[in-house]
Design a protein around this motif. Structure first.
Motif: not given
Length: 166
Positions: A16-23, A45-51, A90-99
């Protein structure tokens, strides 16, 4: 459970501080990272998608992981989790991701990749970090440790970006 919930809540504060999203792009955790994140009120507000891409076929279909990687390096590999992170971003357009992709057990291990072997990858914009971990314990313990490590890595990446802004 409490520690994982606290990590997810702190991740939310930092995003939220970064105004960013995660997937998330998950295999061996079966959606556990996304579940921990969405356990937090307001996470929309900050979680975009989970695959959840448990099969190699779904890793290719949903995250555009090149199918030839599975024959050359296997699903539990640096190359596959890197491709999973990039596909999720790429699919979610989230800045942050973990796999994550690993062998939670009790079966499926080998001499080269024993039960408890997990590859993790984190993406923060163009930055990409990978790590291979070997978690002890039974299936539930390996999965829980993987969720915790995934969240800790996301927190580190978010903290680095906050520090760079400051």
């Amino acid at each position: 459970m409490k520690e994982i919930t606290q990590l997810a809540a702190e991740l939310g504060r930092r995003l939220q501080v970064l105004n960013a999203h995660v997937t998330t792009a998950e295999s061996c955790t079966g959606g556990g990272i996304a579940e921990a994140i969405t356990r937090i009120p307001g996470s929309s507000a900050w979680f975009e998608a989970g695959y959840v891409t448990y099969s190699n076929r779904q890793k290719t279909l949903q995250l555009n992981v090149p199918a030839d990687l599975f024959n050359s390096v296997g699903a539990v590999s640096r190359e596959v989790v890197e491709a999973m992170v990039r596909g999720a971003q790429a699919r979610s357009h989230a800045h942050f991701a973990v796999a994550v992709s690993g062998i939670a057990g009790p079966d499926g291990g080998s001499a080269q990749k024993p039960v408890g072997t997990v590859w993790l990858a984190w993406g923060a914009g163009e930055t990409l970090t990978t790590e291979c971990r070997h978690f002890p314990g039974n299936r539930d313990e390996v999965r829980r440790q993987t969720v915790k490590a995934a969240l800790e890595g996301l927190l580190q990446h978010a903290a680095a970006e906050i520090a760079n802004q400051g």
